[in-house]
Design a protein around this motif. Structure first.
Motif, PDB file in Angstrom:
ATOM      1  N   ALA A 177       0.726  -1.112  -0.021  1.00 10.96           N
ATOM      2  CA  ALA A 177       0.000  -0.016   0.115  1.00 10.96           C
ATOM      3  C   ALA A 177       0.935   1.211   0.086  1.00 10.96           C
ATOM      4  O   ALA A 177       0.493   2.163  -0.896  1.00 10.96           O
ATOM      5  N   LEU A 178       2.078   1.184   0.863  1.00  9.55           N
ATOM      6  CA  LEU A 178       2.776   2.553   0.921  1.00  9.55           C
ATOM      7  C   LEU A 178       3.522   2.660  -0.372  1.00  9.55           C
ATOM      8  O   LEU A 178       3.556   3.796  -0.922  1.00  9.55           O
ATOM      9  N   ALA A 179       4.180   1.571  -1.040  1.00 10.93           N
ATOM     10  CA  ALA A 179       4.815   1.583  -2.307  1.00 10.93           C
ATOM     11  C   ALA A 179       3.999   2.243  -3.313  1.00 10.93           C
ATOM     12  O   ALA A 179       4.092   3.125  -4.192  1.00 10.93           O
ATOM     13  N   MET A 180       2.582   1.791  -3.434  1.00 10.60           N
ATOM     14  CA  MET A 180       1.555   2.134  -4.441  1.00 10.60           C
ATOM     15  C   MET A 180       1.129   3.855  -4.353  1.00 10.60           C
ATOM     16  O   MET A 180       1.234   4.543  -5.307  1.00 10.60           O
ATOM     17  N   LYS A 181       0.784   4.070  -2.985  1.00 10.45           N
ATOM     18  CA  LYS A 181       0.366   5.533  -2.827  1.00 10.45           C
ATOM     19  C   LYS A 181       1.487   6.513  -2.921  1.00 10.45           C
ATOM     20  O   LYS A 181       1.373   7.442  -3.617  1.00 10.45           O
ATOM     21  N   ALA A 182       3.024   6.121  -2.760  1.00  6.24           N
ATOM     22  CA  ALA A 182       3.863   7.070  -2.897  1.00  6.24           C
ATOM     23  C   ALA A 182       4.476   7.040  -4.422  1.00  6.24           C
ATOM     24  O   ALA A 182       4.952   8.080  -4.717  1.00  6.24           O
ATOM     25  N   PHE A 183       4.205   6.065  -5.135  1.00  2.00           N
ATOM     26  CA  PHE A 183       4.726   5.914  -6.526  1.00  2.00           C
ATOM     27  C   PHE A 183       4.270   7.170  -7.456  1.00  2.00           C
ATOM     28  O   PHE A 183       5.292   7.943  -8.087  1.00  2.00           O
ATOM     29  N   PRO A 184       3.007   7.481  -7.561  1.00  3.49           N
ATOM     30  CA  PRO A 184       2.837   8.670  -8.326  1.00  3.49           C
ATOM     31  C   PRO A 184       3.405  10.038  -8.074  1.00  3.49           C
ATOM     32  O   PRO A 184       3.646  11.029  -8.744  1.00  3.49           O
TER      33      PRO A 184
END
Length: 645
Positions: A177-184
């Motif tokens: 979840a953290l990797a996905m939220k921060a990627f953009p």
């Protein structure tokens, strides 16, 4: 009083008789036959690997004094181990109704043991070319059970893998979840041209999971069109700006408009969530434990907290719903959580929804047809007296709309410990967790399902991991597919046992009314049933807890007495007023004759009804009846002893 079917209404299921070694070891010949057959098969495999090679261990070695001395030491230690293990808790027995453990499925146990001599390491296909594929197949089997897309030809196919247990799976959910939220946010900071990106960091951090995956696909397509040198430049630029490179502190320093995101979970959530936010550096203060109604997440309280976060510009990383709480077996309204997210999205606040179904995940088999479709509530209810309620059916039916799920095959999957599982709804998200190690993983980044599956170790928390565990789970699911006609037979037996136990508990409250207050504090959702007791005339919660501690001592193993001296094995937990809420705590305390403020934990009995032989119609025995008869005797003895003292 809730009516239930009598045991005679349920025909004896011979399929279940073949599933286990049995409370009395009834299937010992079957297990022995399987183990000997496949041990010999393993030896033949070794001998035929390169039959031209001579034996390294000579025929005379077994007569050598040192060889014989070593064999004697080994036998002695193994005999001592075998003797010591006889003091283990008898999970196999229908007299065990304590923690989340029972007998093991024969196909899973045999497959696990069969695979052990091969010692596959499921970090990559180089060290486990067979069992790594089995582990990926297990992920797809579980995905189908949960209602996720499980066709690998689909770009949005789910992806799952095994873990050491539910704690590691929950940590994996937070990582993803953290990797996905921060990627953009990183992509925006890199200044990548020609890709539509949000206008600011807040909106970038609040994209939906589907939008994030679409954005990443666009990024990969853009990269593929660059010349090699330019491709390497832009890839390195974005990677350097990701949260995985900068760390949480560096990432937030680079984006002052963002704050440490919160994780929202019901107060009934497992303590692994506290571990997880600490491990990721989010901090325990960022874990908001929300109130419940009847031990189920209060969606109104969730809505209120989300509105507060929106107003305060506080990001939310994830909301957790629990599908079978560890303490009480209660099931949160997953559908209500998803609906709350939709309303929150309209206000500009988005987050992942994860379901911690470590306990209750396999109950989903009751809700699945053989083709993977969802069974109507009325069809499921035909097999039970009151399970499932419409709310329960809606919760299970909503699982396919979540982002990820934790399931423990070593709980209601009846498989050896060390077999948890994490399942992600869309396999493309997993690449954001990829690690590179040239000595293990060869070639470029994985872009398709098959390649990603072969490089499992890139994405999981663990490094080396047991391929034998994967073989056990895979074979168990092949023998008993995860639908209501196959594995559901076992789930059905446990829920029926819980219903029978619940009905007998209600009778018990009448049987002991003269000397005990006995109450079921809340209606069970699954196969966990709790029971609260307090001696008549006592108004002190402390005295009630002291009585329960003495009772619980009779329900657990004691190294100072023979194991057979324990008639039944149970477990306890506590009713905590901060979990219940003031009104609910006051209701339960008063129903037990307890006075004063309901402001301290109350010890209660917790029963896990996993064993399929709790009602043994072969021999006309109900261990449920026997247990309550024992409780009547045991509590009467304790009260008599207290009065005499």
């Amino acid at each position: 009083m809730i009516s239930v079917h009598t045991p005679a209404a349920y025909p004896h299921d011979r399929v279940l008789d073949a599933c286990f070694l049995g409370p009395y070891g009834e299937n010992d010949a079957l297990l022995e036959k399987l183990l000997v057959e496949f041990l010999r098969d393993h030896v033949y495999w070794r001998r035929n690997f390169h039959p031209e090679d001579p034996p390294a261990i000579g025929t005379g070695a077994a007569q050598d004094p040192e060889f014989l001395a070593f064999e004697a030491r080994m036998r002695r230690e193994l005999h001592q181990l075998s003797a010591a293990l006889k003091r283990s808790v008898p999970f196999h027995s229908p007299r065990y109704i304590g923690h989340m453990a029972s007998d093991l499925l024969l196909p899973g146990l045999a497959a696990h043991m069969l695979a052990l001599p091969y010692n596959p390491n499921n970090v990559s296909e180089d060290s486990a070319p067979v069992t790594i594929d089995m582990e990926v197949q297990v992920g797809l089997q579980l995905a189908r059970m949960l209602g996720y897309v499980h066709d690998t030809a689909r770009p949005d196919c789910a992806f799952g893998h095994l873990t050491s247990g539910g704690t590691t799976a929950n940590v994996q959910a937070l990582r993803l979840a953290l990797a996905m939220k921060a990627f953009p946010v990183a992509l925006r900071a890199a200044g990548v041209p020609d890709i539509a990106l949000p206008d600011d960091d807040w909106h970038a951090f609040n994209l939906s999971s589907a939008e994030i995956i679409t954005l990443r696909e666009a990024w990969l397509a853009w990269l593929a069109m660059r010349a090699p040198a330019e491709r390497r430049h832009w890839h390195a630029r974005v990677e350097a700006l990701r949260i995985e490179s900068l760390g949480l502190a560096g990432f937030l320093a680079a984006h002052p408009g963002l704050r440490v995101p919160r994780v929202l979970a019901p107060i009934t959530a497992h303590y692994s969530w506290s571990k997880g936010v600490k491990l990721l550096g989010l901090g325990r203060a960022q874990l908001d434990l929300l109130p419940t109604r009847g031990m189920r997440l209060d969606v109104d309280a969730l809505e209120e907290r989300l509105e507060q976060c929106t107003r305060a510009h506080e990001p939310v990383l994830m909301t957790v719903a629990v599908l079978g709480s560890t303490e009480y077996g209660t099931i949160d309204p997953v559908d209500g959580v998803l609906a709350a997210r939709e309303r929150s999205r309209a206000r500009g606040l988005d987050f992942a929804v994860h379901v911690d179904a470590a306990w209750g995940g396999y109950l989903a088999t009751l809700f699945r047809n053989e083709d993977g479709s969802l069974r109507p509530q009325a069809d499921v209810a035909d097999d039970f007296s009151h399970f499932p309620s419409p709310a329960l059916h809606a919760a299970f039916g909503a699982l396919g709309g979540t982002d990820s799920v934790t399931v423990d095959p070593h709980k209601l999957g009846y498989l050896p410990f060390g077999s948890g599982a994490f399942v992600c709804r869309d396999h493309r998200a997993m690449e954001l967790l990829a690690e590179r190690a040239d000595y293990v993983f060869h070639g470029d980044a994985a872009t398709d399902y098959a390649t990603r599956a072969r490089r499992l170790g890139q994405f999981v928390v663990e490094g080396s991991k047991s391929g034998a565990a994967a073989a056990g789970v895979y074979v168990a699911h092949k023998v008993l597919p995860l639908d209501h006609r196959h594995f559901g037979r076992l789930s059905r037996a446990t829920v029926r046992a819980a219903e029978a136990f619940h009905a007998r508990a209600l009778r018990f409250t009448d049987d002991v009314a003269g000397h005990l207050h006995a109450r079921i504090p809340f209606e069970p959702d699954s196969n966990l049933v709790c029971l609260a007791l307090n001696p008549r005339g006592n108004t002190s919660p402390a005295a009630a807890n002291a009585f329960m501690h003495r009772l619980s001592a009779a329900l657990r193993s004691d190294p100072q007495r023979p194991l057979q001296a324990v008639e039944f094995f149970g477990s306890t937990t506590t009713l905590r007023p901060d979990l219940l809420g003031a009104a609910e705590a006051t209701r339960i305390f008063r129903s037990l004759g307890l006075e004063g403020a309901a402001d301290e934990p109350l010890v209660i009995l917790r029963h896990t009804l996993m064993n399929p032989y709790l009602v043994d119609d072969e021999n006309g025995i109900s261990y449920i009846d026997r247990y309550f008869d024992y409780l009547v005797r045991c509590t009467a003895t304790l009260l008599a002893t207290e009065r005499a003292a």
